[in-house]
Motif scaffolding. Structure first.
Motif, PDB file in Angstrom:
ATOM      1  N   ASN A   1      49.015 -29.983  -6.466  1.00  0.00           N
ATOM      2  CA  ASN A   1      50.456 -29.763  -6.427  1.00  0.00           C
ATOM      3  C   ASN A   1      51.180 -31.109  -6.558  1.00  0.00           C
ATOM      4  OD1 ASN A   1      53.058 -29.122  -5.824  1.00  0.00           O
ATOM      5  ND2 ASN A   1      52.643 -28.286  -3.778  1.00  0.00           N
ATOM      6  N   PRO A   2      51.955 -31.305  -7.619  1.00  0.00           N
ATOM      7  CA  PRO A   2      52.610 -32.603  -7.805  1.00  0.00           C
ATOM      8  C   PRO A   2      53.705 -32.895  -6.779  1.00  0.00           C
ATOM      9  CG  PRO A   2      53.167 -31.096  -9.590  1.00  0.00           C
ATOM     10  CD  PRO A   2      52.208 -30.366  -8.711  1.00  0.00           C
ATOM     11  N   ASP A   3      54.104 -31.892  -6.005  1.00  0.00           N
ATOM     12  CA  ASP A   3      55.169 -32.111  -5.020  1.00  0.00           C
ATOM     13  C   ASP A   3      54.647 -32.711  -3.713  1.00  0.00           C
ATOM     14  OD1 ASP A   3      56.906 -31.033  -6.789  1.00  0.00           O
ATOM     15  OD2 ASP A   3      56.915 -29.026  -5.900  1.00  0.00           O
ATOM     16  N   VAL A   4      53.342 -32.784  -3.578  1.00  0.00           N
ATOM     17  CA  VAL A   4      52.775 -33.272  -2.317  1.00  0.00           C
ATOM     18  C   VAL A   4      51.800 -34.404  -2.625  1.00  0.00           C
ATOM     19  CG1 VAL A   4      51.430 -32.646  -0.277  1.00  0.00           C
ATOM     20  CG2 VAL A   4      52.989 -30.977  -1.278  1.00  0.00           C
TER      21      VAL A   4
END
Lengths: 702, 257, 410
Positions: free
Chosen positions: B142-145
């Motif tokens: 997940n690129p958001d984390v």
């Protein structure tokens, strides 16, 4: 001029340099850089950035075919969730996008030589050549050809049937333990044995389930029976379905059929069976005679249940109809014994749900009118007769003890598996052909044996197939051309056959498509083209055809199928004081695939939520009786062999029972395969009828 | 200033233990959402990383009266005397005043593990191993984390990445507050039994606030005075009795059989 | 061979014998270096610590050696501030032991943290509410103080004295010793206390949590008391061991007696306060946290006997020996009491570290067990080996006991 450099000068210079450096920004920058370096170790993976998008498709990991929505970054899925308002995904589905990268994934054909430390890569041509040779030998009488199909009714299944049509005695067989296979005992009840039957679960108010993991997605029950359903679960362990049931009857393993006859006894002796029902039972008198031998007190003693509980259950079933009685497959445990299943499913007729035993409406095949090899049952094959076994695990795997199949193999039999992974059943093969996993290729999810209406979902790929993956239908074509078998048509891939089938469904204009984001189903007749139907399916839609009409005239025979073991003597004394009943245990989803995401270690290795692969659990009392109270490492012995297990104690386990975790195994969870790796499920020795739901075992220290 | 306009929230959840059947989907979804790596081959339940772990607790009775309750335990987001915040020597733990969520800054963390010793809920996990996914599986991250390195502590932050995304969405729409439907942690989303209710406990209209005040709602170890924002509820008295630390109650129960 | 370096007028063994003495310690140190290397390169998965036992053998070691190393500051305090000149006989040795204890602790801490390269963040982003920040600050500064106190002892070596500027420097350092002693005392009071505070503030761990005064839980004061009570006893113990091993008289008996007297009365005070604290904690503090205090001692091997051993056998008993003038005259009694007192403070630190973490907080959890891995043990042994080697070298080449030469005349 001459410079003279004295030792003192050097020391002064060095000292000055040191002080200067200390006062400069250098040490601070260096310290800072070191700290920053710890945040950017090159071996720490970095999520890829890219354009965000979403895509919908159907989950192909089990027969439930849940519609799912994938969050993608640069076309690669990073998260899966249920699409629309569908039921949330299970742990397997939530991590489905990890599976193409599972460590057991193969992209080149493998040869597994007995005794060799590790499998070797071979060319696909070599596999085709060897398989074709075995096929030719079978034709000339060396034995039969059998294809094990883990998901019947796919286009791929049809292709195998088409290929084998030219080979005498060749059959396609559903992989042992395939969901819904327990219901084949229904066919024995029907006076017209030529028709395949199933149970219509729609509209049931009470469900009596014998071991079926109904709370874990088995049989799409949540769809057929919305609203308040009373669930009565018969199972020797407190499974998730037992946990969620309204009433749990923990009958001793192996006594399920007796319990069914005990319930029948109560129903008949309490006159809870209407006369209209008795008329639909062809051999009611004979059946009554058998049932009379199972009075409550005797059944209670055999099953270990309270007589009052059984009687109460019987009354509830009669009062709170419509009632459907299902026999299912305990995850990893396969179907119950055949005679037990007959006794259980016969209750449907007795409870007046005979009309619910319906002809199974067939799903249209991809092509009409072509010669096809028959579909058979594994038990019907003679022992040591199979010369070539093809395991088609391209659509998933089913956990079963290899011995079930092994005893059917001729000594020189060739075993070829089609699977994306070198795991699960494929590990028993001589050759493994790599296929494309879920999300990398078209997968079909047809209705399973548990569904009364034909249905079809298409799982469209969201990722490009990795190089080397071979389409199962293309492999059939390769075998045909190597064996000079003319299959006709120009179909060459799963997709081409699947599209042909969708076109046939569209042309027939039957049924409708339920779409994840829409509340109303789309009638096929309203779709302008087959491509429109295809697109609706590829986006997570599920086509459902018309269910077969109930046939109130159907007459059933309840006594004939009851096996000798049931009618004569049951619950025989244990072989010895040390003998335990071995009950396989697993979560449903993990028994339907060869591999699970390594992240599921959160549920196994990293927590105690699920018992670890290959661990055995028994009740403290049983352990004490066996002198194993403080033993952690034990050996479990069955007729099928022995294995080391880690022992744990749990008050939640029935006395005299050992629960063995059979799925997933360590390879399925992503560990490297060891040469001596043995799957726990292979310890289970199947009975003569091919069932392995409860067998005898011994536990010893060590 | 944008943040000045935002209403302060106090996010929390209420977990219905009578609904939970221990399927583990919440724990799986959590690991996927937050890039928690799979276990190292030598990791155990004591060296693993389970931001949300589901603990199976039995009523201790014999078969077939034996019953289990599944208790999903994540960071309880303590609101008062937050044990982990005050002990961290370098401010790597703080409470976000906008959400009330206790957050952990992995890049600041020294890995002294004092916060883990301080946490009574054992909700904090140390990276004993390098984070490692099978080859190629990095593409599913997940690129958001961001991914945590070996040697630091990590824990549940009510899916901070999702909160940020919801905030960004609200800002883009010119809204003052985020839409509650836009901010739902992964575990809440994933629960097939809808056992977890999430929301702003300070907002009396939220389901979570209402559920937290319902009869039979309770918190674990409430007497420690840390004011956790994760509530539980159960109609079963023996389950509610698990909330207190007092062991003598269990012992006398066991002796009664 | 190393004769020119050896302390003038002191009886020291031959070089060969000295090296034979050092060899096993050096081997132990090498093993320790290997273990430390493994932990730094491969990470803390080399230990048997885990998420539940976030602290283990190492933190116990840190707490124990820092408590035992308190002899350095407290002897300095008695000598330079309270002017007990008799203690000049042991001050150098006490400083060296303090230095060993503190540098060993800092070294182990550097291995114990997951990201040693970020250790300086505590100075850059300090959380002033954290007891650990206080500990880090004080220990770092105090270790520097100890290094400065160690320096003049080194500079007085036979060969180094020959450098005139060293001699001048040493003389200057000597003048500021009382200042350093005062600074050291101040710092030590705080970090010894804060080490106790580390546990006392753990609101979530009722076994460790204590009420207190202002921002300080009672453990803050108890740790100070127990450290200053045991410090002199440990100086006594080490001096007598060195005397025995080297076969030389190092100090006059009155020095032992003074150390014992100081230790004894402080131990009496400590035992008194500790008993009151225990009663308040068991009857007030713990029940308020929702805990039945009997459960603290419900799990073996940490039964209530631990409390008796810690307070009575390893606290009150050595205290009574120390304060008895007749017992004080006998060195064996003093050594016995010193061993008991040192074990007492170590037991206290072990209990605070290990039992705090082993006890379940949830009703449904088991009591946790932990056993250190060989890497942890080897690192522990490294500190011991390092201490023995550094002390042996100091003893051979530096004047640790000013009375030694005098006493040899008799």
């Amino acid at each position: 001029m001459r410079f003279e450099v004295t030792r003192r000068d050097v020391m002064r210079f060095a000292g000055g340099a040191a002080i200067g450096a200390a006062l400069s920004p250098m040490p601070w920058t260096l310290t800072d850089d070191l700290a920053i370096w710890t945040q950017n170790w090159r071996w720490i993976p970095r999520p890829s950035k890219g354009e965000r998008s979403t895509a919908t498709t159907a989950c192909a990991l089990c027969a439930a075919a849940c519609p799912l929505e994938a969050n993608c970054v640069g076309k690669s899925p990073i998260a899966l969730r249920a699409a629309g308002g569908a039921q949330p995904l299970c742990s397997l589905g939530l991590t489905g996008h990890h599976l193409p990268w599972h460590p057991a994934r193969i992209t080149r054909p493998q040869r597994i030589e007995r005794g060799a430390a590790r499998p070797a890569s071979v060319s696909i041509e070599a596999v085709v050549r060897e398989t074709a040779r075995a096929m030719a030998a079978a034709r000339s009488g060396s034995g039969s050809v059998v294809v094990l199909d883990s998901r019947p009714d796919r286009s791929g299944s049809w292709a195998w049937q088409r290929l084998l049509a030219s080979i005498e005695g060749a059959v396609v067989v559903a992989t042992p333990g395939t969901e819904g296979s327990s219901l084949d005992a229904l066919d024995a009840l029907s006076s017209d044995a030529t028709r395949l039957t199933t149970l219509d679960l729609a509209g049931a108010r009470t469900i009596l389930s014998f071991g079926a993991p109904v709370a874990e997605g088995w049989g799409r029950l949540s769809e057929c029976c919305p609203g308040d359903v009373t669930l009565v679960q018969v199972e020797p362990m407190r499974s998730r379905s037992a946990e969620l049931s309204d009433h749990w009857l923990p009958a001793r393993p192996g006594t399920e059929g007796v319990l069914a006859l005990g319930i029948a006894n109560t129903l008949i002796s309490a006159s809870l069976v209407p006369s209209s029902v008795t008329e639909s039972i062809a051999d009611f008198a004979a059946y009554t005679d058998i049932v009379a031998r199972f009075p409550l007190a005797r059944v209670a003693a055999i099953t270990g249940l309270a007589a009052d509980d059984i009687a109460l259950t019987a009354r509830e079933l009669a009062a709170n109809g419509p009632t459907v009685v299902v026999a299912g497959e305990q995850p990893g445990g396969g179907p119950l014994r055949r005679s037990d299943r007959v006794a259980i499913l016969g209750l449907n007729a007795l409870l007046g749900s005979a009309g619910r035993i319906v002809d199974r409406a067939e799903l249209l095949s991809p092509r009409a009118g072509e010669p096809l090899a028959p579909v058979a049952r594994l038990e019907s094959l003679p022992g040591r007769s199979v010369a070539l076994l093809v395991i088609d695990a391209s659509a998933g795997d089913v956990a079963f003890p290899w011995h079930v199949v092994d005893r059917k193999l001729a000594s020189s039999a060739l075993v070829v598996a089609l699977s994306p992974y070198l795991a699960g059943t494929a590990r028993h093969a001589d050759f493994v052909v790599p296929t494309a996993p879920f999300l990398e290729a078209i997968h079909e999810i047809p209705s399973s044996r548990t569904e009364a209406a034909p249905a079809l979902s298409i799982s469209a790929p969201l990722l490009p197939a990795r190089e080397g993956a071979i389409d199962p239908v293309a492999f059939v074509r390769m075998l045909a051309s190597a064996g000079q078998i003319d299959l006709g048509g120009d179909w060459s891939s799963t997709e081409s056959l699947a599209r042909e089938r969708v076109a046939r469904i569209h042309a027939a204009a039957i049924g409708s498509v339920a779409q994840p984001s829409e509340s109303a189903s789309l009638p096929v007749a309203s779709l302008a083209s087959a491509d429109e139907l295809w697109d609706a399916l590829a986006k997570g839609g599920r086509w459902t055809g018309d269910r077969a009409a109930a046939n109130p005239e159907r007459r059933v025979e309840l006594a004939a199928g009851l096996g000798v073991d049931l009618t004569r003597e049951v619950g025989a004394a244990q072989a010895s004081d040390r003998t335990l009943k071995l009950v396989p245990r697993a979560a449903r989803e993990t028994t339907l695939t060869a591999v699970v995401s390594p992240v599921l270690s959160k549920l196994y290795r990293e927590s105690q939520l699920r018992r670890s692969p290959g661990s055995a659990t028994l009740s403290p009392r049983t352990a004490a009786a066996l002198g194993l109270r403080n033993v952690r490492a034990a050996r479990i012995l069955t007729a099928g062999g022995s294995a080391h297990v880690s022992l744990s104690l749990d008050e939640g386990v029935m006395a005299g029972v050992v629960e063995l975790t059979v799925a997933p195994d360590l390879i399925a969870l992503g560990d490297a395969a060891r040469a001596d790796h043995r799957m726990a499920i292979d310890l289970l020795t199947p009975a003569a009828d091919g069932s392995w739901s409860s067998i005898d075992a011994e536990l010893v220290e060590g | 200033m944008e943040s000045a306009e935002t209403t302060l929230a106090r996010y929390g959840m209420v977990i219905d233990l009578d609904r939970c059947n221990g399927c583990g989907a919440c724990a799986t979804a959590c690991a996927v959402e937050n890039n928690v790596p799979p276990a190292n081959t030598s990791a155990t339940e004591r060296t693993g990383l389970t931001w949300l772990r589901v603990q199976r607790v039995s009523n201790g009775r014999q078969f077939p009266q034996n019953r289990a309750v599944y208790i999903p335990i994540s960071c309880q987001q303590c609101g008062e005397h937050t044990p982990c915040v005050s002990v961290c020597p370098q401010n790597a733990v703080d409470v976000n005043p906008e959400t009330g969520v206790v957050s952990q800054v992995p890049a600041r963390c020294l890995g002294c593990r004092y916060c883990m010793a301080a946490c009574p809920f054992h909700a904090r996990y140390f990276n004993w191993f390098d984070p490692k996914w099978p080859d190629g599986m990095e593409a599913t991250l997940n690129p958001d984390v961001s991914i945590r390195m070996r040697g630091v502590v990590e824990k549940c932050n009510f899916c901070h990445g999702r909160w940020q995304a919801a905030k960004a969405k609200a800002a883009a729409n010119g809204a003052r507050d985020i839409d509650p439907a836009d901010y739902v942690p992964a575990c809440v989303d994933a629960c097939p039994e809808k056992a977890i209710t999430f929301g702003n406990l300070d907002d009396p209209r939220s389901d979570a606030a209402r559920a937290s005040k319902s009869a039979n709602a309770f918190r674990f170890l409430e007497k420690l005075g840390t004011d956790p924002k994760v509530y539980y509820r159960s109609d079963r008295a023996w389950v509610r009795r698990l909330a207190d630390a007092d062991v003598t109650a269990r012992e006398s129960e066991a002796s009664r059989g | 061979m190393d004769k020119p370096l050896i302390l003038r007028g002191a009886r020291r063994c031959s070089t060969k014998r000295f090296l034979t003495w050092l060899a096993p310690w050096a081997a132990m140190a090498v093993l320790g270096v290997l273990a430390i290397g493994l932990c730094l390169v491969k990470g803390l998965n080399q230990t048997n610590m885990d998420n539940r036992f976030a602290f283990g053998l190492w933190i116990f070691l840190d707490l124990a050696v820092i408590a035992l190393g308190a002899g350095a500051f407290f002897t300095g305090f008695l000598l330079y501030i309270l002017r007990r000149d008799e203690l000049r006989a042991v001050i150098n040795s006490a400083v060296v032991i303090g230095f060993i204890c503190y540098s060993g602790a800092v070294l182990v801490l550097a291995v114990d943290v997951g990201q040693p390269l970020r250790a300086w963040f505590t100075f850059w982003h300090p959380n002033v509410h954290s007891m650990l920040t206080e500990v880090t600050f004080c220990i770092t500064v105090y270790l520097t103080v100890l290094a400065i106190e160690y320096l003049p002892i080194v500079l007085r070596n036979r060969q180094l004295r020959k450098v005139p500027s060293f001699l001048v420097f040493e003389g200057e350092l000597h003048k500021v010793m009382p200042v350093l002693a005062a600074v050291g005392t101040f710092l030590s009071f705080f970090h010894q206390g804060s080490l106790g505070g580390l546990y006392g503030v753990l609101q979530g761990r009722p076994f460790a949590f204590r009420d207190g005064f202002a921002i300080w839980p009672t453990t803050f004061f108890l740790f100070i008391l127990s450290a200053i009570a045991t410090g002199p006893a440990f100086v006594l113990l080490t001096t007598s061991i060195v005397s025995k091993v080297s076969g030389t008289r190092l100090v006059r008996h009155v020095v032992y007696e003074l150390l014992a007297k100081v230790s004894g009365w402080l131990l009496i005070v400590y035992v008194g306060f500790k008993s009151v604290d225990t009663i308040v904690w068991l009857n007030q503090t713990a029940p308020r946290s929702g805990v039945n205090p009997s459960q603290f001692y419900a799990w073996q091997p940490f039964g209530s006997w631990v409390l008796v051993v810690e307070i009575v056998i390893l606290g009150l008993v050595p205290a009574l020996i120390f304060i008895s003038p007749t017992r004080r005259r006998s060195l064996p009694w003093l050594v016995t009491a010193s061993v008991l007192a040192s074990l007492g403070v170590a037991t206290n630190r072990l209990v605070m570290t290990i039992q705090t973490l082993a006890l379940p907080t949830f009703k449904f959890e088991p009591f946790m067990t932990y056993w250190p891995s060989w890497q942890e043990v080897a690192t522990f042994l490294f500190v011991i080996a390092y201490g023995v080697i550094l002390y042996s070298l100091s003893f051979r080449y530096l004047r640790l006991f000013p009375q030694e030469r005098e006493l040899q005349k008799y």
